[in-house]
Design a protein around this motif. Structure first.
Motif, mmCIF file in Angstrom:
data_model
loop_
_atom_site.group_PDB
_atom_site.id
_atom_site.type_symbol
_atom_site.label_atom_id
_atom_site.label_comp_id
_atom_site.label_asym_id
_atom_site.label_seq_id
_atom_site.Cartn_x
_atom_site.Cartn_y
_atom_site.Cartn_z
ATOM 1 N N GLY A 9 0.786 -1.224 0.000
ATOM 2 C CA GLY A 9 0.000 0.000 0.000
ATOM 3 C C GLY A 9 0.819 1.275 0.000
ATOM 4 O O GLY A 9 0.354 2.321 0.460
ATOM 5 N N THR A 29 -7.376 0.793 -8.183
ATOM 6 C CA THR A 29 -6.594 0.107 -7.165
ATOM 7 C C THR A 29 -7.522 -0.614 -6.196
ATOM 8 O O THR A 29 -8.745 -0.424 -6.217
ATOM 9 N N VAL A 30 -6.934 -1.436 -5.337
ATOM 10 C CA VAL A 30 -7.713 -2.119 -4.300
ATOM 11 C C VAL A 30 -8.451 -1.098 -3.446
ATOM 12 O O VAL A 30 -9.629 -1.279 -3.112
ATOM 13 N N GLY A 31 -7.756 -0.022 -3.085
ATOM 14 C CA GLY A 31 -8.377 0.991 -2.237
ATOM 15 C C GLY A 31 -9.604 1.613 -2.866
ATOM 16 O O GLY A 31 -10.615 1.841 -2.200
ATOM 17 N N THR A 82 -13.380 0.492 -1.941
ATOM 18 C CA THR A 82 -13.693 1.624 -1.049
ATOM 19 C C THR A 82 -13.129 1.373 0.350
ATOM 20 O O THR A 82 -13.845 1.335 1.358
ATOM 21 N N ILE A 83 -11.828 1.221 0.419
ATOM 22 C CA ILE A 83 -11.159 0.893 1.670
ATOM 23 C C ILE A 83 -10.950 2.158 2.502
ATOM 24 O O ILE A 83 -10.430 3.158 1.999
ATOM 25 N N LEU A 135 -8.827 4.345 4.571
ATOM 26 C CA LEU A 135 -7.374 4.382 4.732
ATOM 27 C C LEU A 135 -6.938 4.625 6.176
ATOM 28 O O LEU A 135 -5.784 4.388 6.524
ATOM 29 N N THR A 158 -3.494 -1.130 -0.675
ATOM 30 C CA THR A 158 -4.504 -0.207 -1.207
ATOM 31 C C THR A 158 -4.098 0.365 -2.559
ATOM 32 O O THR A 158 -4.956 0.745 -3.354
ATOM 33 N N THR A 159 -2.777 0.434 -2.828
ATOM 34 C CA THR A 159 -2.322 0.997 -4.103
ATOM 35 C C THR A 159 -2.127 -0.062 -5.178
ATOM 36 O O THR A 159 -1.760 0.255 -6.312
ATOM 37 N N VAL A 196 -5.769 -5.989 4.205
ATOM 38 C CA VAL A 196 -5.499 -4.893 3.280
ATOM 39 C C VAL A 196 -4.590 -3.902 3.992
ATOM 40 O O VAL A 196 -4.897 -3.441 5.097
ATOM 41 N N HIS A 222 -2.261 -0.330 4.069
ATOM 42 C CA HIS A 222 -2.035 1.012 3.538
ATOM 43 C C HIS A 222 -0.785 1.569 4.200
ATOM 44 O O HIS A 222 -0.714 1.678 5.424
ATOM 45 N N THR A 268 -7.829 -2.980 7.201
ATOM 46 C CA THR A 268 -9.086 -3.730 7.261
ATOM 47 C C THR A 268 -8.835 -5.164 6.796
ATOM 48 O O THR A 268 -7.796 -5.488 6.234
#
Length: 481
Positions: free
Chosen positions: A342, A353-355, A359-360, A362, A436-437, A456, A458, A464
């Motif tokens: 991340g 991206t995953v983020g 909708t992660i 951060l 996340t990236t 996940v 970051h 999360t």
């Protein structure tokens, strides 16, 4: 006189500082590295910021100086004799310099590195003929597998073994008091006002800082650059990702002993720099200044830019860049490594991206199980979740550092074992991690075939847990567009 109060730096050549020419051995080529001014990265700053390029030492880092100083001191004292073996615990650079100098002088070398050292550094050590031992980096200081304990044991067991012991060897800071500090003073014609260096063993900032303070009669300010969670700057010692700087503190360490090579009274203040900031600066340096530098250089230069920000045109900031980015191409300059944790990528693509795709949040925190929990306590913390990561337990709670994940506490496994057992005796493998990236298709490919919760991350911290099916579905959705 220029607006910075001196004329020498802009036109200085290495030959003006020391003798450059023919040498009888590799040792003679160590030192007299140049200063290079930052331009585009320092745009908008009134103060001048110069980087001392220590990767131009013949063995690739600032540690060439300390390695030579320690070997020569041991030869003079008789601790290191002909046919002897040089032994050291290191994150890589000191070992590389020791191994090369040892090879040139006919010594054998044995080097112990933590498992987080880059593959490039390990390959370099072996190229110089070193016998390399890789030890877990997440051991408390009293543990027999702690890197310095392994090195100490090997030095005692090997006939003719000599432990360099850079953390407590006075020849380490002495090298910088005798060479690095005087070079900076000469190169800036005495105009340096601020000196910035990362604090690892403490040798560079202590030795060079002592000289600069003495010669300037206390006018030069000395600033230590430190990872955000390092104990030197007041952090709790949690793991970080930039190598070769800072002081990691395992929560089970019984006595936290700082290196005697680090002279705290020399340092006026510490600037704490997070991994993400250090990596952003690294990427800017390579693309805006043509300087491909190592991770600890990112930490130090980020700190130097902060130091320079409020200063006027009469100020000159000099910062040490310990090594080259060529030793970290598989990490800090590799989008797969960056994305998985991340961190900011070198090349931003158009793919979500995953983020973004999931909708992660951060600023979230992964719920975790402390490493000292019993099975009963871990089962209660699971609260119906199929698994949770187990992390080293610290006195102060904080975000889950991915580097400190020990494994996963599984509800299925814990239902079959006694309540009073330690949870660490019943861990599954660590949960998979995506960043996340990370582009969503690459994250989905990384966990292909896995079913269950995924961490996940970051900027190296767990924010999360998501189910692998969510990542797989988002990847399929993107590919189907």
């Amino acid at each position: 006189m220029t607006r910075y109060g001196f004329e020498v730096v802009r036109d200085v050549h290495i030959g003006e500082v020391g003798d450059v020419g023919s040498h009888e051995s590799i040792a003679g080529a160590i030192g007299n590295t140049p200063l290079v001014r930052l331009n585009r990265v320092a745009e908008g700053l009134e103060a001048a910021v110069y980087v001392k390029l220590e990767y131009l030492n013949p063995l690739g880092s600032v540690k060439d100086r300390a390695a030579l100083s320690m070997i020569e001191a041991a030869e003079r004292s008789g601790e290191l004799r002909p046919g002897g073996t040089v032994v050291e615990a290191t994150s890589g650079n000191t070992g590389i310099a020791l191994a090369a100098i040892a090879a040139a002088r006919g010594y054998r070398s044995v080097v112990v590195v933590p498992d987080k050292s880059s593959a490039e550094k390990v390959a370099l050590l072996r190229a110089y003929g070193a016998e390399v031992h890789v030890s877990p980096g997440s051991r408390p200081a009293h543990h027999p597998e702690f890197v310095r304990n392994v090195a100490r044991r090997l030095a005692e067991e090997i006939p003719g073994g000599w432990l360099a012991g850079q953390y407590d060897n006075p020849a380490n800071p002495a090298a910088h008091r005798a060479t690095t500090g005087p070079e900076i003073w000469t190169q800036t014609a005495g105009a340096v006002t601020h000196f910035v260096a990362g604090v690892g063993t403490g040798g560079t900032v202590s030795g060079a800082g002592e000289f600069l303070k003495a010669v300037s009669r206390g006018a030069v300010q000395v600033i230590g650059a430190d990872p955000e969670t390092s104990a030197y700057g007041g952090g709790d010692g949690r793991a970080w990702y930039v190598e070769s700087v800072g002081h990691h503190l395992h929560p089970e360490t019984e006595v936290d002993q700082w290196p005697s090579s680090y002279h705290r009274d020399v340092v006026d203040r510490i600037e704490r720099v997070g991994d993400a900031e250090a990596l952003r600066v690294l990427h800017r340096l390579s693309r805006a200044e043509g300087l491909l530098l190592g991770g600890s250089s990112g930490t130090a230069i980020a700190a130097a830019l902060r130091v320079a920000r409020p200063l006027g045109p009469e100020s000159v900031v000099v910062v040490i860049a310990p090594d080259s980015g060529r030793s970290y191409l598989s990490k800090y300059f590799d989008d797969d490594w960056l994305g998985r944790l991340g961190f900011p990528l070198l090349r931003e693509g158009t793919e979500p991206t995953v983020g973004v795709a999931l909708t992660i949040p951060l600023d979230g925190h992964v719920r975790t199980v402390p490493s000292r929990a019993t099975v009963a306590e871990a089962r209660a913390l699971l609260g119906g979740a199929p698994a949770l990561p187990v992390l080293l337990q610290r006195k102060v709670s904080g975000p889950a550092q991915i580097a400190e994940v020990l494994g996963a506490a599984s509800a299925v496994t814990l239902d079959r074992v006694p309540d009073t057992d330690p949870v660490t005796a019943h861990l599954s493998a660590p949960l998979p991690v995506v960043g996340t990236t990370d582009p969503i298709s690459r994250a989905a490919e990384r966990i292909s075939g896995y079913a269950g919760p995924v961490v996940v991350a970051h900027e190296g911290r767990g924010v999360t847990l998501v189910d692998a099916t969510e990542i797989a579905a988002a990847g399929v959705d993107y590919r189907g567009r």
